[in-house]
Structures are given as C-alpha cells and as structure tokens.
Scaffold this motif. Structure first.
Motif, PDB file in Angstrom:
ATOM      1  N   GLY A   1      -1.968   7.081  -0.166  1.00  0.00           N
ATOM      2  CA  GLY A   1      -3.057   7.723  -1.093  1.00  0.00           C
ATOM      3  C   GLY A   1      -3.464   6.672  -2.168  1.00  0.00           C
ATOM      4  O   GLY A   1      -4.399   7.034  -2.920  1.00  0.00           O
ATOM      5  N   SER A   2      -3.195   5.394  -2.088  1.00  0.00           N
ATOM      6  CA  SER A   2      -3.466   4.167  -2.791  1.00  0.00           C
ATOM      7  C   SER A   2      -4.142   3.251  -2.201  1.00  0.00           C
ATOM      8  O   SER A   2      -3.897   3.117  -0.769  1.00  0.00           O
ATOM      9  CB  SER A   2      -2.325   3.684  -3.715  1.00  0.00           C
ATOM     10  OG  SER A   2      -1.641   4.862  -4.336  1.00  0.00           O
ATOM     11  N   GLU A   3      -4.802   2.545  -2.764  1.00  0.00           N
ATOM     12  CA  GLU A   3      -5.410   1.258  -2.193  1.00  0.00           C
ATOM     13  C   GLU A   3      -4.439   0.195  -1.985  1.00  0.00           C
ATOM     14  O   GLU A   3      -3.675   0.272  -2.751  1.00  0.00           O
ATOM     15  CB  GLU A   3      -6.848   0.905  -3.036  1.00  0.00           C
ATOM     16  CG  GLU A   3      -7.784   1.772  -2.959  1.00  0.00           C
ATOM     17  CD  GLU A   3      -9.096   1.337  -3.740  1.00  0.00           C
ATOM     18  OE1 GLU A   3     -10.216   1.912  -3.638  1.00  0.00           O
ATOM     19  OE2 GLU A   3      -9.152   0.024  -4.388  1.00  0.00           O
ATOM     20  N   ARG A   4      -4.795  -0.594  -1.041  1.00  0.00           N
ATOM     21  CA  ARG A   4      -3.905  -2.167  -0.869  1.00  0.00           C
ATOM     22  C   ARG A   4      -3.925  -2.734  -2.317  1.00  0.00           C
ATOM     23  O   ARG A   4      -4.977  -3.005  -2.763  1.00  0.00           O
ATOM     24  CB  ARG A   4      -4.356  -2.677   0.192  1.00  0.00           C
ATOM     25  CG  ARG A   4      -3.389  -3.939   0.625  1.00  0.00           C
ATOM     26  CD  ARG A   4      -4.009  -4.504   1.822  1.00  0.00           C
ATOM     27  NE  ARG A   4      -5.099  -5.034   1.587  1.00  0.00           N
ATOM     28  CZ  ARG A   4      -6.317  -5.263   2.645  1.00  0.00           C
ATOM     29  NH1 ARG A   4      -5.985  -4.759   3.830  1.00  0.00           N
ATOM     30  NH2 ARG A   4      -7.468  -5.541   2.377  1.00  0.00           N
ATOM     31  N   GLU A   5      -2.889  -3.406  -2.446  1.00  0.00           N
ATOM     32  CA  GLU A   5      -2.532  -4.035  -3.783  1.00  0.00           C
ATOM     33  C   GLU A   5      -2.192  -5.587  -3.476  1.00  0.00           C
ATOM     34  O   GLU A   5      -1.337  -5.796  -2.853  1.00  0.00           O
ATOM     35  CB  GLU A   5      -1.901  -3.335  -4.829  1.00  0.00           C
ATOM     36  CG  GLU A   5      -1.472  -4.170  -6.073  1.00  0.00           C
ATOM     37  CD  GLU A   5      -0.430  -3.605  -6.841  1.00  0.00           C
ATOM     38  OE1 GLU A   5      -0.372  -3.847  -8.064  1.00  0.00           O
ATOM     39  OE2 GLU A   5       0.318  -2.771  -6.462  1.00  0.00           O
TER      40      GLU A   5
ATOM     41  N   GLN B   1       0.972  -1.182   0.014  1.00  0.00           N
ATOM     42  CA  GLN B   1      -0.020  -0.009   0.048  1.00  0.00           C
ATOM     43  C   GLN B   1       1.016   0.957   0.012  1.00  0.00           C
ATOM     44  O   GLN B   1       1.745   1.485   0.931  1.00  0.00           O
ATOM     45  CB  GLN B   1      -0.876  -0.041   1.071  1.00  0.00           C
ATOM     46  CG  GLN B   1      -1.918   1.089   1.171  1.00  0.00           C
ATOM     47  CD  GLN B   1      -3.010   0.848   2.077  1.00  0.00           C
ATOM     48  OE1 GLN B   1      -2.749   0.335   3.113  1.00  0.00           O
ATOM     49  NE2 GLN B   1      -4.250   1.489   1.651  1.00  0.00           N
ATOM     50  N   ALA B   2       0.671   2.080  -0.871  1.00  0.00           N
ATOM     51  CA  ALA B   2       1.328   3.359  -0.985  1.00  0.00           C
ATOM     52  C   ALA B   2       0.611   4.309  -0.567  1.00  0.00           C
ATOM     53  O   ALA B   2      -0.800   4.327  -0.578  1.00  0.00           O
ATOM     54  CB  ALA B   2       1.730   3.590  -2.451  1.00  0.00           C
TER      55      ALA B   2
ATOM     56  N   GLU C   1       7.654   3.445  -8.480  1.00  0.00           N
ATOM     57  CA  GLU C   1       6.260   3.288  -8.149  1.00  0.00           C
ATOM     58  C   GLU C   1       6.075   1.837  -7.383  1.00  0.00           C
ATOM     59  O   GLU C   1       5.025   1.628  -7.073  1.00  0.00           O
ATOM     60  CB  GLU C   1       5.464   3.051  -9.732  1.00  0.00           C
ATOM     61  CG  GLU C   1       6.085   2.294 -10.687  1.00  0.00           C
ATOM     62  CD  GLU C   1       6.977   2.849 -11.522  1.00  0.00           C
ATOM     63  OE1 GLU C   1       7.539   4.033 -11.273  1.00  0.00           O
ATOM     64  OE2 GLU C   1       6.671   2.516 -12.801  1.00  0.00           O
TER      65      GLU C   1
ATOM     66  N   ALA D   1       6.095   1.554  -1.469  1.00  0.00           N
ATOM     67  CA  ALA D   1       4.896   1.545  -0.400  1.00  0.00           C
ATOM     68  C   ALA D   1       5.437   0.647   0.831  1.00  0.00           C
ATOM     69  O   ALA D   1       6.606   0.450   0.846  1.00  0.00           O
ATOM     70  CB  ALA D   1       4.145   0.303  -1.339  1.00  0.00           C
TER      71      ALA D   1
ATOM     72  N   SER E   1       1.682  -5.388 -12.476  1.00  0.00           N
ATOM     73  CA  SER E   1       2.471  -4.403 -12.291  1.00  0.00           C
ATOM     74  C   SER E   1       3.875  -4.959 -11.885  1.00  0.00           C
ATOM     75  O   SER E   1       4.979  -4.380 -12.091  1.00  0.00           O
ATOM     76  CB  SER E   1       2.143  -3.451 -11.204  1.00  0.00           C
ATOM     77  OG  SER E   1       1.810  -3.952  -9.991  1.00  0.00           O
TER      78      SER E   1
END
Length: 121
Positions: free
Chosen positions: A42-46, A39-40, A89, A92, A63
């Motif tokens: 401002g981003s959703e967990r991936e 999770q970065a 990118e 995270a 990715s």
C-alpha cells in the motif's frame, strides 16, 4: 546480462538487526549508482540508501539515517545493507538496484527480485 540477487531478509523482532547482501553481475559498480529500495504494502517505493562511487557519497533516507549502513565491495561486485534498531515500519520488500551514472536514489535501470524483511512488534 545484468543480474542482481538479494539475500539476507527474514523475520526479526523490534530492535533487532539484519544484513542484506546483493550480488551483482554484468556491469561495474564504478559506472553506476547502486542502492537499496523498499516497498511496503500500500505504499510507494522508497529509496533507502544509495552509493555513487564516482562521487564517493552515500545517501540515506531520513527514516533510516543513523540505523542503516550501506557498503559495497566493488572488487566483488557486492553491496550490503546493515540494518540495526529495526522498527515495525521497516517491514517491506527490499530491492537492490543500479542506475547508470550519477543517480538520485529515486529510480533505477536494473532491479533485483526483492527480499522480504518483516519486523515484529
């Protein structure tokens, strides 16, 4: 009590490599889907990569396909994430996790505390 403890995060330059480890206790890998999430800000967990031992299959997010390799040592209850050709990118907090049964790498029942990975440009 289930515990997951990550190690191996840090700061690396673009193109570099890191290896994350996760030592698990309190459950058996054979009965779970285990994996890595990130999770970065401002981003959703991936879901990055997951292994379901009963299926003998490994999932990778698009990715990271071709750059990251997940492995596990079921005898030691330890999982790993080898990350190569790192990009900014990829920065995270990375979590190891486990879900009972056959999972889809989008949620988990148990989580580690997370380890920061920062890739500088």
């Amino acid at each position: 009590e289930v515990q997951l403890v990550e190690s191996g995060g840090g700061l690396v330059q673009t193109g570099g490599s890191l290896r994350l480890s996760c030592a698990a206790s309190g459950f058996t890998f054979d009965d779970y889907t285990i994996g890595w999430f990130r999770q970065a800000p401002g981003s959703e967990r991936e879901g990055v990569s997951c292994i379901t031992s009963s299926y003998g299959s490994t999932y990778y997010a698009d990715s990271v396909e071709g750059r990251f390799t997940m492995s596990s040592n079921n005898a030691k209850n330890t999982m790993y994430l080898q990350m190569n050709s790192l990009k900014p990118e990829d920065t995270a907090v990375y979590y190891c996790a486990a879900e009972r049964g056959i999972g889809s790498c989008d949620e988990a029942d148990y989580w580690g505390q997370g380890t920061q990975v920062t890739v500088s440009s």
